[in-house]
Structures are given as structure tokens and as C-alpha cells.
Write a protein that holds these residues in place. Structure first.
Motif, PDB file in Angstrom:
ATOM      1  N   ASN A 196       4.209 -52.315  38.783  1.00 45.53           N
ATOM      2  CA  ASN A 196       3.188 -52.975  37.951  1.00 45.53           C
ATOM      3  C   ASN A 196       3.135 -52.249  36.602  1.00 45.53           C
ATOM      4  OD1 ASN A 196       2.647 -54.444  40.247  1.00 45.53           O
ATOM      5  ND2 ASN A 196       0.452 -54.094  40.230  1.00 45.53           N
ATOM      6  N   TRP A 197       3.717 -52.853  35.581  1.00 44.14           N
ATOM      7  CA  TRP A 197       3.708 -52.247  34.254  1.00 44.14           C
ATOM      8  C   TRP A 197       4.194 -50.787  34.279  1.00 44.14           C
ATOM      9  CZ3 TRP A 197       4.097 -54.899  30.152  1.00 44.14           C
ATOM     10  CH2 TRP A 197       3.412 -56.105  29.965  1.00 44.14           C
ATOM     11  N   TYR A 198       5.378 -50.594  34.799  1.00 47.97           N
ATOM     12  CA  TYR A 198       6.055 -49.290  34.840  1.00 47.97           C
ATOM     13  C   TYR A 198       5.378 -48.294  35.777  1.00 47.97           C
ATOM     14  CZ  TYR A 198       8.308 -51.005  30.575  1.00 47.97           C
ATOM     15  OH  TYR A 198       9.010 -51.758  29.658  1.00 47.97           O
ATOM     16  N   GLN A 199       4.382 -48.715  36.530  1.00 43.94           N
ATOM     17  CA  GLN A 199       3.619 -47.818  37.384  1.00 43.94           C
ATOM     18  C   GLN A 199       3.449 -48.438  38.776  1.00 43.94           C
ATOM     19  OE1 GLN A 199       2.538 -44.788  36.795  1.00 43.94           O
ATOM     20  NE2 GLN A 199       3.044 -44.638  34.617  1.00 43.94           N
ATOM     21  N   THR A 200       2.864 -47.657  39.661  1.00 43.66           N
ATOM     22  CA  THR A 200       2.503 -48.194  40.969  1.00 43.66           C
ATOM     23  C   THR A 200       1.298 -49.122  40.819  1.00 43.66           C
ATOM     24  OG1 THR A 200       0.985 -46.366  41.432  1.00 43.66           O
ATOM     25  CG2 THR A 200       3.280 -46.080  42.123  1.00 43.66           C
ATOM     26  N   PRO A 201       1.086 -50.033  41.767  1.00 41.29           N
ATOM     27  CA  PRO A 201      -0.121 -50.870  41.732  1.00 41.29           C
ATOM     28  C   PRO A 201      -1.392 -50.033  41.825  1.00 41.29           C
ATOM     29  CG  PRO A 201       1.517 -51.805  43.199  1.00 41.29           C
ATOM     30  CD  PRO A 201       2.024 -50.442  42.822  1.00 41.29           C
TER      31      PRO A 201
ATOM     32  N   ALA B 166      -4.660 -45.279  43.405  1.00 41.34           N
ATOM     33  CA  ALA B 166      -5.954 -44.727  43.818  1.00 41.34           C
ATOM     34  C   ALA B 166      -5.783 -43.841  45.050  1.00 41.34           C
ATOM     35  CB  ALA B 166      -6.942 -45.854  44.105  1.00 41.34           C
ATOM     36  N   MET B 167      -4.969 -44.285  46.021  1.00 40.40           N
ATOM     37  CA  MET B 167      -4.738 -43.462  47.206  1.00 40.40           C
ATOM     38  C   MET B 167      -4.016 -42.177  46.841  1.00 40.40           C
ATOM     39  SD  MET B 167      -2.525 -44.237  50.665  1.00 40.40           S
ATOM     40  CE  MET B 167      -0.983 -44.017  49.749  1.00 40.40           C
ATOM     41  N   ILE B 168      -3.023 -42.266  45.968  1.00 46.08           N
ATOM     42  CA  ILE B 168      -2.296 -41.074  45.529  1.00 46.08           C
ATOM     43  C   ILE B 168      -3.259 -40.052  44.938  1.00 46.08           C
ATOM     44  CG2 ILE B 168      -0.669 -40.243  43.789  1.00 46.08           C
ATOM     45  CD1 ILE B 168       0.950 -42.811  44.253  1.00 46.08           C
ATOM     46  N   ASP B 169      -4.130 -40.514  44.051  1.00 45.61           N
ATOM     47  CA  ASP B 169      -5.087 -39.599  43.413  1.00 45.61           C
ATOM     48  C   ASP B 169      -6.003 -38.945  44.435  1.00 45.61           C
ATOM     49  OD1 ASP B 169      -4.006 -40.171  40.976  1.00 45.61           O
ATOM     50  OD2 ASP B 169      -5.645 -41.467  40.298  1.00 45.61           O
ATOM     51  N   ARG B 170      -6.458 -39.725  45.407  1.00 44.98           N
ATOM     52  CA  ARG B 170      -7.410 -39.202  46.391  1.00 44.98           C
ATOM     53  C   ARG B 170      -6.728 -38.297  47.426  1.00 44.98           C
ATOM     54  NH1 ARG B 170     -11.895 -42.025  47.409  1.00 44.98           N
ATOM     55  NH2 ARG B 170     -12.381 -40.279  48.816  1.00 44.98           N
ATOM     56  N   LEU B 171      -5.403 -38.265  47.437  1.00 42.69           N
ATOM     57  CA  LEU B 171      -4.687 -37.352  48.322  1.00 42.69           C
ATOM     58  C   LEU B 171      -4.429 -35.999  47.660  1.00 42.69           C
ATOM     59  CD1 LEU B 171      -2.258 -39.793  50.110  1.00 42.69           C
ATOM     60  CD2 LEU B 171      -3.698 -38.108  51.271  1.00 42.69           C
ATOM     61  N   VAL B 172      -4.999 -35.794  46.486  1.00 42.32           N
ATOM     62  CA  VAL B 172      -4.849 -34.481  45.836  1.00 42.32           C
ATOM     63  C   VAL B 172      -5.432 -33.374  46.710  1.00 42.32           C
ATOM     64  CG1 VAL B 172      -7.015 -34.633  44.539  1.00 42.32           C
ATOM     65  CG2 VAL B 172      -5.154 -33.212  43.663  1.00 42.32           C
ATOM     66  N   CYS B 173      -6.437 -33.707  47.526  1.00 37.33           N
ATOM     67  CA  CYS B 173      -7.051 -32.686  48.380  1.00 37.33           C
ATOM     68  C   CYS B 173      -6.105 -32.209  49.474  1.00 37.33           C
ATOM     69  CB  CYS B 173      -8.349 -33.205  48.996  1.00 37.33           C
ATOM     70  SG  CYS B 173      -8.186 -34.744  49.926  1.00 37.33           S
ATOM     71  N   ALA B 174      -5.036 -32.970  49.747  1.00 34.41           N
ATOM     72  CA  ALA B 174      -4.033 -32.525  50.712  1.00 34.41           C
ATOM     73  C   ALA B 174      -3.121 -31.462  50.121  1.00 34.41           C
ATOM     74  CB  ALA B 174      -3.199 -33.702  51.199  1.00 34.41           C
TER      75      ALA B 174
ATOM     76  N   SER C 141      12.408 -56.659  36.421  1.00 34.32           N
ATOM     77  CA  SER C 141      13.024 -56.482  35.105  1.00 34.32           C
ATOM     78  C   SER C 141      13.092 -55.012  34.682  1.00 34.32           C
ATOM     79  CB  SER C 141      12.269 -57.296  34.040  1.00 34.32           C
ATOM     80  OG  SER C 141      10.904 -56.909  33.989  1.00 34.32           O
ATOM     81  N   VAL C 142      12.006 -54.250  34.877  1.00 35.19           N
ATOM     82  CA  VAL C 142      11.982 -52.860  34.418  1.00 35.19           C
ATOM     83  C   VAL C 142      11.135 -52.005  35.361  1.00 35.19           C
ATOM     84  CG1 VAL C 142      12.262 -53.382  31.944  1.00 35.19           C
ATOM     85  CG2 VAL C 142       9.969 -53.341  32.949  1.00 35.19           C
ATOM     86  N   GLY C 143      11.332 -50.693  35.319  1.00 32.92           N
ATOM     87  CA  GLY C 143      10.396 -49.747  35.910  1.00 32.92           C
ATOM     88  C   GLY C 143      10.647 -49.290  37.321  1.00 32.92           C
ATOM     89  N   ALA C 144      11.581 -49.894  38.050  1.00 34.80           N
ATOM     90  CA  ALA C 144      11.753 -49.530  39.454  1.00 34.80           C
ATOM     91  C   ALA C 144      12.200 -48.083  39.612  1.00 34.80           C
ATOM     92  CB  ALA C 144      12.754 -50.467  40.123  1.00 34.80           C
ATOM     93  N   GLU C 145      13.118 -47.658  38.784  1.00 31.20           N
ATOM     94  CA  GLU C 145      13.598 -46.274  38.871  1.00 31.20           C
ATOM     95  C   GLU C 145      12.482 -45.292  38.541  1.00 31.20           C
ATOM     96  OE1 GLU C 145      17.336 -43.542  37.271  1.00 31.20           O
ATOM     97  OE2 GLU C 145      16.851 -45.425  36.273  1.00 31.20           O
ATOM     98  N   THR C 146      11.664 -45.634  37.552  1.00 31.55           N
ATOM     99  CA  THR C 146      10.540 -44.767  37.168  1.00 31.55           C
ATOM    100  C   THR C 146       9.562 -44.597  38.314  1.00 31.55           C
ATOM    101  OG1 THR C 146      10.719 -45.458  34.861  1.00 31.55           O
ATOM    102  CG2 THR C 146       8.630 -44.486  35.553  1.00 31.55           C
ATOM    103  N   VAL C 147       9.190 -45.707  38.953  1.00 30.67           N
ATOM    104  CA  VAL C 147       8.233 -45.641  40.061  1.00 30.67           C
ATOM    105  C   VAL C 147       8.821 -44.867  41.235  1.00 30.67           C
ATOM    106  CG1 VAL C 147       7.035 -47.030  41.797  1.00 30.67           C
ATOM    107  CG2 VAL C 147       6.952 -47.696  39.400  1.00 30.67           C
ATOM    108  N   ARG C 148      10.092 -45.097  41.525  1.00 34.18           N
ATOM    109  CA  ARG C 148      10.730 -44.344  42.608  1.00 34.18           C
ATOM    110  C   ARG C 148      10.685 -42.852  42.338  1.00 34.18           C
ATOM    111  NH1 ARG C 148      15.447 -41.456  41.933  1.00 34.18           N
ATOM    112  NH2 ARG C 148      16.447 -43.259  40.965  1.00 34.18           N
ATOM    113  N   ARG C 149      10.977 -42.438  41.110  1.00 28.14           N
ATOM    114  CA  ARG C 149      10.952 -41.018  40.761  1.00 28.14           C
ATOM    115  C   ARG C 149       9.546 -40.438  40.872  1.00 28.14           C
ATOM    116  NH1 ARG C 149      14.755 -41.218  35.320  1.00 28.14           N
ATOM    117  NH2 ARG C 149      16.790 -40.974  36.360  1.00 28.14           N
ATOM    118  N   VAL C 150       8.563 -41.205  40.413  1.00 31.72           N
ATOM    119  CA  VAL C 150       7.173 -40.739  40.490  1.00 31.72           C
ATOM    120  C   VAL C 150       6.773 -40.495  41.938  1.00 31.72           C
ATOM    121  CG1 VAL C 150       4.777 -41.473  40.185  1.00 31.72           C
ATOM    122  CG2 VAL C 150       6.402 -41.741  38.309  1.00 31.72           C
TER     123      VAL C 150
END
Length: 349
Positions: free
Chosen positions: A199-204, A209-217, A262-271
Motif C-alpha cells: 500500500n503506497w510503498y508500505q505495509t497496509p 499498527a501490529m508491527i508498532d505494537r510489537l515493539v514491546c517484544a 507496479s511498485v514497492g514489493a521489494e521495499t516491503v519485503r525488506r522492511v
């Protein structure tokens, strides 16, 4: 920063806006009572109205911990027990990162969900139990929320509790936090597979939101009584004494699939790979880190047909599952070990 408190009139207007369906019109007396109770909770900042004494095993056994947090902590402990029990089948956490769900707009199933359905039988055939975390339920199911991370860790790692203690906040109406159910799924898993669109070069939104909230792990404090809740001064002192930065999910294996048009799949995979590696999960190898395009630069209207026709991409997705399953099996039978086992990060953060 500017104050965030609102007055009674603003509170009541926002509270009543949630009850705008005509079905509520005959219930104005009851709604008046609810508004009054809600305002009282808000005015007195009752974030956690139901508490219990922490009890043995905590730095301050007499500290009043939120009952919600205690229940989630016990669920984590039970999930860890299941994870460590060699008599139980190993578990896969299979995550659909797409926000699209055919039970709401746009009324069509997502390609990510179709990939989840593609690989689930593969895991069962390999002898795994599978938990499916469908993040599209955030947009399609009543009462499903993942509230934003408040970045407590940026004040002190010791202030970021494991599991997160920022929610629920009843006084602000920040309830129904799905993370209390999601944390145990991660703990119980031996392997995690994430399938997500771009989604626009990023995850949905929901996945992020889940990624951010897993910072406590990633180094979070398992004992909120050691900081007496969110006492920043105590947390800073505790961190400066020498914080161990515990990795609560380390050693689990992962695979990812990022797909776009069209774009961004490699970026999201790396992230995703970088994030999971930071948590000290272990990649199941290059085959398990997949990205690609379905119907590249073709009309959106034919994207599902493009997926049906792209057998090579379907095999790529299946290979992620196969590699992940093989890695877990090799690790459990003592034929695969983490090359970084025993090594410590000289600059943990």
C-alpha cells in the motif's frame, strides 16, 4: 504540547454521535445515564478501573495492576508453555496483512487471503497446527481495533511493558484492543508467515499498527510494578542501571510474501525481513523471503484473473511455506541451529 482535555459538551456530542442510529431514539433516558457515567470516567481519568494486586513474582507485589494486563500476561505464559512442550504439534502463525475483506467495501476477497488459503493446507500436510491472523477483520468486524503505539520506549525501554499496558484506556474509550489476543498467537508460534500487499510503498495500515505494537517484544519490561505503571523517572533509572533488552520472541522462524502490481514489493519485503530479524526471529532462508508482482501494470479489474494464471507466483508462495516448515522441523530435530546462538549484541537497543 497543547492540552487534549475536552469539555463536557464536546464529550457528550462525540459520545452521542456513536448512537445516531434511529433505533436508539427511544432510549434517551438510558443514554443520558451512560453519558453521565462516561463523563465521570473521563473526568477522573480512570484508565484501568478494574485492578488486582500484582502478588508474588513482581518487584512490588502490592501494586495494583490492571486486570486486563494480568489476564494477558497469563495468556502469554500459557502460550509459552505450549510453545515449549515437545509433545504438542508445532504451530504456524499465518498472517493476512491485507485490509481488504469481501464482507465490507469493496465487496471482494483479497489476493493475500487467497494466498493464505493456498498455503494453509501445505502446513497441515507437513504436520503443523495453524493459527490464522486475518488483519482484514479490523475493517470488517465489529469491535476489532489495534490502537496506535505511544512510543513509550522512546522515553525508556523499561517503560515499554511486555505485554503492552497502554491499552485498554477506558476513560478515553480506547477499548477492544485486539493486541491482547494477538500477543499470545506470536508467543505460541514456532514459525510466522506474513502475506501482504503493498500500500503506497508500505505495509497496509493494520499490519503496520501490529508491527508498532510489537515493539514491546523487542526488549520490553515484563514487570510494570518495577516502574509503578508509567512512572517515567523510575523507568529511566531502571534502564540506566543496565537494561537486558530481553527478546521475547527470539528463535522463532519466519517467512514473508510481499506482492504488488507496479511498485514497492521489494521495499516491503525488506522492511518486514529487517523488522523480524531485529526481533531475533530467524529467516527460513532466501526462498522464504519472497516478493513479486501480480498482473504487473495491468488493470486492477483483472488482477484476480492474473493471479489465477500466474502459476509461477503461486509456486513461489508455496515455496515460502515449504521452506518455513522445513526449517522448523530441522530445528526441532537438532539438525539446524541458529548460527548466532550465544552471541550478544554489543550495543543492544
Amino acid at each position: 504540547m497543547p492540552p487534549t482535555r475536552i469539555d463536557r459538551a464536546s464529550f457528550e456530542r462525540r459520545y452521542r454521535a456513536r448512537l445516531s442510529d434511529p433505533a436508539f431514539e427511544p432510549l434517551q433516558n438510558e443514554i443520558d445515564a451512560l453519558v453521565g457515567a462516561g463523563w465521570d470516567a473521563y473526568a477522573h481519568s480512570r484508565k484501568s478501573p478494574n485492578t488486582r494486586k500484582a502478588g508474588p513474582g513482581y518487584a512490588d507485589p502490592n501494586y495494583d495492576l490492571a486486570s486486563d494486563w494480568i489476564d494477558t500476561k497469563r495468556a502469554l505464559e500459557e502460550a509459552q508453555r505450549q510453545h515449549d512442550d515437545p509433545k504438542l504439534k508445532p504451530r504456524i502463525l499465518l498472517i493476512n496483512g491485507s485490509s481488504r475483506n469481501e464482507h465490507t467495501c469493496p465487496g471482494e476477497v483479497s489476493k493475500s487471503w487467497r494466498m493464505v488459503e493456498l498455503v494453509e493446507p501445505c502446513f497441515h500436510e507437513m504436520g503443523y497446527d495453524v493459527d490464522i491472523l486475518d488483519l482484514s477483520r479490523l475493517t470488517a468486524e465489529y469491535g476489532r481495533n489495534i490502537h496506535p503505539c505511544k512510543s513509550c520506549v522512546s522515553t525508556s525501554m523499561a517503560l515499554c511493558h511486555w505485554p503492552c499496558s497502554c491499552y485498554p484506556n477506558y476513560s478515553l474509550g480506547q477499548t477492544d484492543d485486539w493486541m491482547n489476543e494477538i500477543y499470545p498467537l506470536w508467543v505460541a508460534a514456532h514459525g510466522v508467515m506474513i502475506i501482504t500487499p503493498v500500500n503506497w510503498y508500505q505495509t497496509p495500515t493494520g499490519l503496520k499498527a501490529m508491527i508498532d505494537r510489537l515493539v514491546c517484544a523487542d526488549g520490553g519490561n515484563p514487570d510494570p510494578t518495577s516502574t509503578h505503571g508509567k512512572t517515567a523517572r523510575e523507568a529511566k533509572e531502571l534502564e540506566l542501571q543496565g537494561w537486558p533488552y530481553p527478546k521475547h520472541l527470539k528463535g522463532r522462524y519466519f517467512g514473508v510474501v510481499a506482492h504488488g502490481d507496479s511498485v514497492g514489493a521489494e521495499t516491503v519485503r525488506r522492511v518486514l525481513v529487517d523488522w523480524l530479524t531485529d526481533l531475533e526471529l530467524i529467516s527460513a532462508g532466501g526462498i522464504a523471503e519472497a516478493d513479486g508482482y501480480i498482473g504487473y501494470m495491468k488493470p486492477y479489474a483483472t488482477s484476480h484473473r492474473a493471479f489465477d494464471d500466474d502459476k509461477a507466483f503461486q509456486d513461489k508462495v508455496l515455496n515460502v511455506a515449504r521452506a518455513l516448515g522445513a526449517a522448523i522441523e530441522l530445528a526441532r530435530t537438532g539438525h539446524l541451529d541458529n548460527p548466532a546462538k550465544g552471541l550478544k549484541d554489543p550495543e543492544p537497543k
